[in-house]
Design a protein around this motif. Sequence first.
Motif, PDB file in Angstrom:
ATOM      1  N   VAL A   9      -7.664   7.283   0.229  1.00  0.00           N
ATOM      2  CA  VAL A   9      -7.154   7.755   1.507  1.00  0.00           C
ATOM      3  C   VAL A   9      -5.645   7.892   1.373  1.00  0.00           C
ATOM      4  O   VAL A   9      -4.941   6.921   1.121  1.00  0.00           O
ATOM      5  CB  VAL A   9      -7.497   6.764   2.639  1.00  0.00           C
ATOM      6  N   THR A  10      -5.172   9.118   1.545  1.00  0.00           N
ATOM      7  CA  THR A  10      -3.750   9.360   1.366  1.00  0.00           C
ATOM      8  C   THR A  10      -3.012   9.495   2.688  1.00  0.00           C
ATOM      9  O   THR A  10      -1.798   9.393   2.721  1.00  0.00           O
ATOM     10  CB  THR A  10      -3.527  10.634   0.534  1.00  0.00           C
ATOM     11  N   THR A  11      -3.722   9.747   3.774  1.00  0.00           N
ATOM     12  CA  THR A  11      -3.066   9.889   5.068  1.00  0.00           C
ATOM     13  C   THR A  11      -3.640   8.862   6.033  1.00  0.00           C
ATOM     14  O   THR A  11      -4.819   8.525   5.987  1.00  0.00           O
ATOM     15  CB  THR A  11      -3.276  11.294   5.655  1.00  0.00           C
ATOM     16  N   VAL A  12      -2.778   8.390   6.898  1.00  0.00           N
ATOM     17  CA  VAL A  12      -3.190   7.442   7.921  1.00  0.00           C
ATOM     18  C   VAL A  12      -3.253   8.195   9.229  1.00  0.00           C
ATOM     19  O   VAL A  12      -2.263   8.825   9.628  1.00  0.00           O
ATOM     20  CB  VAL A  12      -2.182   6.277   8.021  1.00  0.00           C
ATOM     21  N   PRO A  13      -4.396   8.162   9.904  1.00  0.00           N
ATOM     22  CA  PRO A  13      -4.461   8.879  11.186  1.00  0.00           C
ATOM     23  C   PRO A  13      -3.543   8.214  12.209  1.00  0.00           C
ATOM     24  O   PRO A  13      -3.515   6.994  12.348  1.00  0.00           O
ATOM     25  CB  PRO A  13      -5.929   8.764  11.586  1.00  0.00           C
ATOM     26  N   ARG A  14      -2.781   9.009  12.899  1.00  0.00           N
ATOM     27  CA  ARG A  14      -1.847   8.491  13.891  1.00  0.00           C
ATOM     28  C   ARG A  14      -2.305   8.899  15.279  1.00  0.00           C
ATOM     29  O   ARG A  14      -2.843   9.992  15.468  1.00  0.00           O
ATOM     30  CB  ARG A  14      -0.455   9.034  13.631  1.00  0.00           C
TER      31      ARG A  14
END
Length: 59
Positions: A9-14
């Motif tokens: 997982v490279t992006t963190v949901p904001r």
Amino acid sequence: MSATTFTLVTTVPRPRPARLVAALRAFGSAAVGVVLLGDHGPEEAGVRNPRPVYAPAPD
């Protein structure tokens, strides 16, 4: 044995800014109501009696 693969997982949901503002407004108004006004909400909400009496007290 079986191999297990993990997805990187490279992006963190904001959260969306509107949701963040709504959450801050709700929490802030509740905090102001309790701290400044002493309002704990309706009597039906929350724990009614943290130490209920199950048997009559001895005479």
